[in-house]
Motif scaffolding. Structure first.
Motif, mmCIF file in Angstrom:
data_model
loop_
_atom_site.group_PDB
_atom_site.id
_atom_site.type_symbol
_atom_site.label_atom_id
_atom_site.label_comp_id
_atom_site.label_asym_id
_atom_site.label_seq_id
_atom_site.Cartn_x
_atom_site.Cartn_y
_atom_site.Cartn_z
ATOM 1 N N ARG A 287 0.833 -1.204 0.000
ATOM 2 C CA ARG A 287 0.000 0.000 0.000
ATOM 3 C C ARG A 287 0.865 1.250 0.000
ATOM 4 N N ARG A 288 1.978 1.199 0.740
ATOM 5 C CA ARG A 288 2.862 2.365 0.775
ATOM 6 C C ARG A 288 3.498 2.587 -0.589
ATOM 7 N N ARG A 289 3.873 1.509 -1.267
ATOM 8 C CA ARG A 289 4.434 1.646 -2.607
ATOM 9 C C ARG A 289 3.373 2.144 -3.592
ATOM 10 N N LEU A 290 2.125 1.724 -3.397
ATOM 11 C CA LEU A 290 1.042 2.220 -4.243
ATOM 12 C C LEU A 290 0.853 3.723 -4.047
ATOM 13 N N GLU A 291 0.974 4.189 -2.813
ATOM 14 C CA GLU A 291 0.879 5.630 -2.554
ATOM 15 C C GLU A 291 1.993 6.381 -3.274
ATOM 16 N N LEU A 292 3.183 5.792 -3.325
ATOM 17 C CA LEU A 292 4.277 6.406 -4.077
ATOM 18 C C LEU A 292 3.950 6.444 -5.565
ATOM 19 N N ALA A 293 3.376 5.352 -6.080
ATOM 20 C CA ALA A 293 2.995 5.318 -7.499
ATOM 21 C C ALA A 293 2.006 6.433 -7.813
ATOM 22 N N GLN A 294 1.024 6.621 -6.932
ATOM 23 C CA GLN A 294 0.057 7.711 -7.110
ATOM 24 C C GLN A 294 0.763 9.064 -7.117
ATOM 25 N N ALA A 295 1.698 9.233 -6.186
ATOM 26 C CA ALA A 295 2.383 10.515 -6.042
ATOM 27 C C ALA A 295 3.259 10.836 -7.251
ATOM 28 N N LEU A 296 3.728 9.799 -7.949
ATOM 29 C CA LEU A 296 4.680 10.010 -9.041
ATOM 30 C C LEU A 296 4.024 10.058 -10.416
ATOM 31 N N VAL A 297 2.705 9.866 -10.471
ATOM 32 C CA VAL A 297 2.034 9.704 -11.758
ATOM 33 C C VAL A 297 2.131 10.963 -12.624
ATOM 34 N N HIS A 298 2.299 12.141 -12.013
ATOM 35 C CA HIS A 298 2.408 13.366 -12.818
ATOM 36 C C HIS A 298 3.842 13.908 -12.848
ATOM 37 N N ASP A 299 4.818 13.061 -12.461
ATOM 38 C CA ASP A 299 6.239 13.415 -12.547
ATOM 39 C C ASP A 299 6.552 14.730 -11.826
ATOM 40 N N PRO A 300 6.351 14.779 -10.496
ATOM 41 C CA PRO A 300 6.558 16.023 -9.749
ATOM 42 C C PRO A 300 8.032 16.396 -9.637
ATOM 43 N N GLU A 301 8.286 17.668 -9.400
ATOM 44 C CA GLU A 301 9.648 18.138 -9.163
ATOM 45 C C GLU A 301 10.081 17.878 -7.713
#
Length: 318
Positions: free
Chosen positions: A137-151
């Motif tokens: 679940r924690r890795r899934l949260e990271l996947a969500q956070a990275l989906v728009h390629d943040p700075e």
């Protein structure tokens, strides 16, 4: 210009000053903010992610002010909070696609699949999240956070409640993100993680940053041996000359001394003469945990960990 520029950032709740005149500059690194419970870590993160308005001061993320241009700031960042931010009734893929659509990604499904692959979740993408382990679940949260390629990526206690293996995998991914040029701002209670992964560390206590440097430099500043003693009873005497008491960690009393071997012998003798039963004496080089203890004093982090575990247990029963 640095990815994160903080100037005089202050947050006050009534008479309580949660964060006091913080000044930091962070860029293309893993920056760890450490501190005891209630020290101002989460309040700082919430101001930097525009979830709280500062009482005074300002911060700029990729050149945009959190007070004047909050929407522009949100476009540059992602934030993974302490509490679970995934929907257990959806699949892993559906969760990430949902975030992709929120950010207006042109091809949300393809981008979601790339993020899931990167976070080692591709083989479970179509499973309901309620079947995932805590680490997944924690890795899934990271996947969500990275989906728009943040700075800039903000992580608030990213590994709390996970086992050692889960914690290691999360940090492996965080380190890879930094290698790709991302700025990562993380809070954590785990000193060993911060020591291993963070390029620089700020230690905050009662809302004020009391130290900031690389982990190696912070440990070097103590520049003395650490003597750790486990003993039964209460010492009522005077500590030997050249020995400074750092504090208690669990059942271990910690001291710093110029000569650890001499201090260990002297402390053991003093404790025994005072009627205490000395169970063990060890001498070693300082760790980041010792630096933390020296700067902010004794803290009961076990209570915070147990509460998190209890809260996780309740969620699983729902």
């Amino acid at each position: 210009m640095a990815a994160i520029e903080i100037s005089g950032l202050t947050k006050q709740f009534g008479t309580l000053i949660a964060v006091r005149e913080m000044n930091l500059s962070i860029d293309r690194e893993i920056f760890g903010l450490l501190g005891p419970n209630g020290s101002g870590k989460t309040t700082t993160v919430k101001m930097l992610t525009t979830l709280l308005t500062p009482t005074e001061g300002d911060a700029h993320i990729c050149g945009y002010s959190v007070t004047k241009d909050p929407q522009k700031v949100r476009e540059q960042i992602s934030y993974v909070p302490q509490d679970m931010a995934v929907d257990p009734k959806l699949t892993g893929r559906e969760n990430v696609i949902f975030y992709g659509k929120l950010y207006g990604i042109p091809k949300p499904r393809e981008t979601a699949d790339e993020a899931l692959l990167m976070l080692e979740l591709a083989d479970r993408a179509d499973d309901l999240v309620k079947t995932y382990s805590g680490g997944m679940r924690r890795r899934l949260e990271l996947a969500q956070a990275l989906v728009h390629d943040p700075e800039v990526l903000f992580l608030d206690e990213p590994t709390i409640g996970l086992d050692v293996g889960g914690r290691r995998r999360i940090w492996d991914h965080i380190i890879e993100l930094k290698k790709k040029g991302m700025t990562v701002f993380v809070t954590t209670h785990y000193m060993d993680e911060a020591d291993h992964a963070c390029d620089r560390i700020g230690i905050i206590d009662k809302g004020r940053v009391v130290a900031m440097n690389t982990p190696t430099a912070l440990k070097t500043e103590i520049c003395q041996d650490i003597v750790a003693i486990r003993a039964d009873g209460t010492f009522k005497g005077i500590f030997p000359e050249g020995v400074s008491y750092l504090g208690r960690s669990g059942d271990e009393l910690r001291f710093k001394a110029v000569n650890g071997e001499e201090a260990g012998v002297a402390l053991s003798r003093a404790f025994t003469d005072d009627g205490m039963n000395v169970r063990s004496v060890s001498i070693r080089q300082p760790t980041l945990d010792d630096v933390f203890l020296a700067l902010v004093g004794e803290q009961d982090e076990t209570m915070a960990f147990d509460f998190q575990r209890f809260r996780t247990m309740l969620r699983r029963r729902r």
